[in-house]
Design a protein around this motif. Structure first.
Motif, short mmCIF file in Angstrom:
data_model
loop_
_atom_site.label_atom_id
_atom_site.label_comp_id
_atom_site.label_asym_id
_atom_site.label_seq_id
_atom_site.Cartn_x
_atom_site.Cartn_y
_atom_site.Cartn_z
N ALA A 107 0.92 -1.35 0.07
CA ALA A 107 0.28 0.00 -0.03
C ALA A 107 0.95 1.12 0.00
CB ALA A 107 -0.68 0.03 1.22
N VAL A 108 1.93 1.09 0.56
CA VAL A 108 3.01 2.43 0.80
C VAL A 108 3.63 2.47 -0.42
CG1 VAL A 108 4.98 3.17 1.76
CG2 VAL A 108 3.03 2.15 3.17
N ILE A 109 4.13 1.39 -1.27
CA ILE A 109 5.06 1.60 -2.48
C ILE A 109 3.99 1.79 -3.57
CG2 ILE A 109 6.10 -0.02 -4.11
CD1 ILE A 109 7.14 -1.62 -1.63
N VAL A 110 2.93 1.68 -3.43
CA VAL A 110 2.10 2.02 -4.87
C VAL A 110 2.16 3.38 -4.96
CG1 VAL A 110 -0.31 2.05 -5.79
CG2 VAL A 110 0.61 -0.04 -4.64
N PRO A 111 1.91 4.41 -4.02
CA PRO A 111 1.80 5.65 -4.33
C PRO A 111 3.22 6.59 -4.38
CG PRO A 111 1.38 5.39 -1.87
CD PRO A 111 1.30 4.05 -2.68
N VAL A 112 4.38 5.67 -4.31
CA VAL A 112 5.45 6.47 -4.31
C VAL A 112 5.81 7.08 -5.48
CG1 VAL A 112 7.96 5.74 -4.55
CG2 VAL A 112 6.70 4.61 -2.60
N PRO A 113 5.77 6.80 -6.66
CA PRO A 113 5.79 7.64 -7.83
C PRO A 113 5.22 9.00 -7.71
CG PRO A 113 5.28 5.38 -8.58
CD PRO A 113 5.05 5.57 -7.19
N VAL A 114 4.11 8.98 -7.14
CA VAL A 114 3.33 10.34 -7.14
C VAL A 114 4.02 11.08 -6.00
CG1 VAL A 114 1.13 11.33 -6.20
CG2 VAL A 114 1.10 9.34 -7.60
N LEU A 115 4.43 10.43 -4.69
CA LEU A 115 5.02 11.11 -3.76
C LEU A 115 6.54 11.83 -4.09
CD1 LEU A 115 5.30 11.92 -0.65
CD2 LEU A 115 6.35 9.77 -0.35
N VAL A 116 7.21 11.03 -4.98
CA VAL A 116 8.57 11.16 -5.58
C VAL A 116 8.33 12.80 -6.23
CG1 VAL A 116 10.42 10.81 -7.02
CG2 VAL A 116 9.64 9.22 -5.37
N LEU A 117 7.22 12.46 -7.42
CA LEU A 117 6.85 13.92 -8.08
C LEU A 117 6.61 15.07 -7.24
CD1 LEU A 117 6.53 14.86 -10.87
CD2 LEU A 117 4.24 14.11 -10.86
N LEU A 144 7.79 15.69 -4.29
CA LEU A 144 8.85 16.16 -3.77
C LEU A 144 9.95 16.96 -4.54
CD1 LEU A 144 9.62 13.26 -1.42
CD2 LEU A 144 8.87 15.31 -0.79
N ILE A 145 9.91 16.38 -5.96
CA ILE A 145 10.85 17.17 -6.93
C ILE A 145 10.14 18.45 -7.21
CG2 ILE A 145 11.19 17.11 -9.22
CD1 ILE A 145 11.20 14.18 -9.15
N ILE A 146 8.73 18.76 -7.30
CA ILE A 146 8.12 19.97 -7.53
C ILE A 146 8.42 21.04 -6.43
CG2 ILE A 146 6.14 21.22 -7.83
CD1 ILE A 146 5.15 18.73 -9.44
N ALA A 147 8.10 20.30 -5.17
CA ALA A 147 8.41 21.38 -3.99
C ALA A 147 10.04 21.75 -4.00
CB ALA A 147 8.04 20.73 -2.57
N GLY A 148 10.98 20.64 -4.07
CA GLY A 148 12.23 21.23 -4.02
C GLY A 148 12.52 22.15 -5.05
N ALA A 149 12.17 22.11 -6.41
CA ALA A 149 12.43 23.29 -7.44
C ALA A 149 11.62 24.56 -6.99
CB ALA A 149 11.74 22.74 -8.71
N VAL A 150 10.37 24.60 -6.23
CA VAL A 150 9.96 25.94 -5.84
C VAL A 150 10.76 26.57 -4.63
CG1 VAL A 150 8.10 26.92 -4.60
CG2 VAL A 150 7.82 25.07 -6.65
N LEU A 151 11.39 25.59 -3.72
CA LEU A 151 12.07 26.17 -2.70
C LEU A 151 13.53 26.53 -3.23
CD1 LEU A 151 11.39 23.52 0.09
CD2 LEU A 151 10.61 25.88 0.23
N PHE A 152 13.92 25.93 -3.95
CA PHE A 152 15.28 26.32 -4.67
C PHE A 152 15.38 27.69 -5.32
CE2 PHE A 152 18.35 26.58 -8.15
CZ PHE A 152 19.59 26.34 -7.42
N LYS A 153 14.08 27.81 -5.91
CA LYS A 153 13.83 29.26 -6.76
C LYS A 153 13.74 30.54 -5.69
CE LYS A 153 11.21 31.34 -10.59
NZ LYS A 153 10.06 30.72 -11.26
N CYS A 154 13.05 30.01 -4.69
CA CYS A 154 12.40 31.16 -3.60
C CYS A 154 13.88 31.65 -2.90
CB CYS A 154 11.47 30.68 -2.66
SG CYS A 154 10.24 30.60 -3.33
N ASN A 155 14.78 30.45 -2.59
CA ASN A 155 16.31 30.78 -1.92
C ASN A 155 17.12 31.53 -2.66
OD1 ASN A 155 15.14 29.50 0.42
ND2 ASN A 155 16.08 27.38 -0.10
#
Length: 263
Positions: A193-203, A205-216
């Protein structure tokens, strides 16, 4: 008198019949030597010459000592009758036929072969066929199965799922084996059940990281003073040295103003 002659004739005839030895034959009143196995008479003996022999041609034979002028034809094993040569014909021995693979003889002399019976699905071989006996089949007992036509295969036992760490899905029948599948534990279900949504979670996290990097990047943009110091440093004057000189000049200017006011 007549009786005496008859007795003499019988005696004479008896003498003629029994005069030849066990390995001789009678020909025109002469006891000739027999030819050995594998050969026949080429010329019969005379009072002056012994028997002349010759070998049998290919495909013919003679098994015993003889006084014959012709050999015997070798037997042919007909494959269409389910036969094959068990022993090939030689000059001294006839062909011996036997059943083909998967066949059995229908009589003691094996003049014809018949194919072994096959056991259909749901039945297995109880007694395997031999050269002189047909196959004996039996219905598969409970707990066993057979799923094909065979003249050699016995009924096989059902698979026991527990013995291979699996769970039973479908119980076996006389023609099918038991169906098993892998056991799935509760821990495995949670992990799945945890492994199934991992691809969505990774996506995400990638988007959030990009936004934080731009703001910083915007937040940490260098100030004008830093830029000036940087510019001065580029002109060959270290930033620390320039600030020191400005401080000294300011102090000197203050001193001059104080002296002037005192005067």
């Amino acid at each position: 008198m007549k009786q005496t002659c008859l007795i003499l004739l019988l005696v004479l005839n008896l003498q003629i019949i029994v005069c030849c030895g066990p390995f001789e034959y009678l020909n025109d009143g002469e006891c000739c030597s027999m030819c050995p196995p594998g050969t026949i008479v080429f010329k019969h003996c005379t009072r002056d010459f012994v028997t002349t022999c010759k070998r049998c041609p290919d495909g013919e034979y003679i098994e015993h000592p003889n006084g014959l002028e012709n050999c015997l034809k070798c037997k042919v094993c007909d494959q269409e009758l389910g036969l094959q040569a068990k022993h090939v014909c030689t000059y001294t021995r006839n062909t011996i036929c036997g059943p083909r693979e998967g066949y059995y003889c229908t009589d003691s002399t094996c003049q014809m072969g018949r194919k072994h019976k096959t056991c259909p699905p749901g039945e297995g071989v109880k007694v395997k066929g031999t050269q002189f006996e047909d196959t004996v089949c039996e219905v598969c007992p409970q707990g066993t199965y057979s799923n094909n036509d065979s003249s050699t295969q016995t009924c096989e036992k059902w698979t026991v799922c527990k013995e291979i760490n699996k769970k039973q899905v479908t119980l076996g029948t006389a023609t099918t084996d038991t169906v098993c599948e892998e056991e799935t534990s509760h821990t495995g279900k949670i992990i799945a059940a945890v492994i199934v949504p991992v691809p969505v979670l990774v996506l995400v996290l990638i988007i959030a990281g990009a936004v934080l990097f731009k703001c910083n990047t915007k937040k940490w943009k260098p100030s004008p003073s830093v830029d000036n110091r940087h510019g001065e440093a580029e002109m060959g004057q270290p930033a620390s040295q320039t600030l020191l000189e400005r401080s000294v000049e300011t102090e000197d200017s203050n001193k001059d103003q104080t002296t002037a006011s005192s005067g």
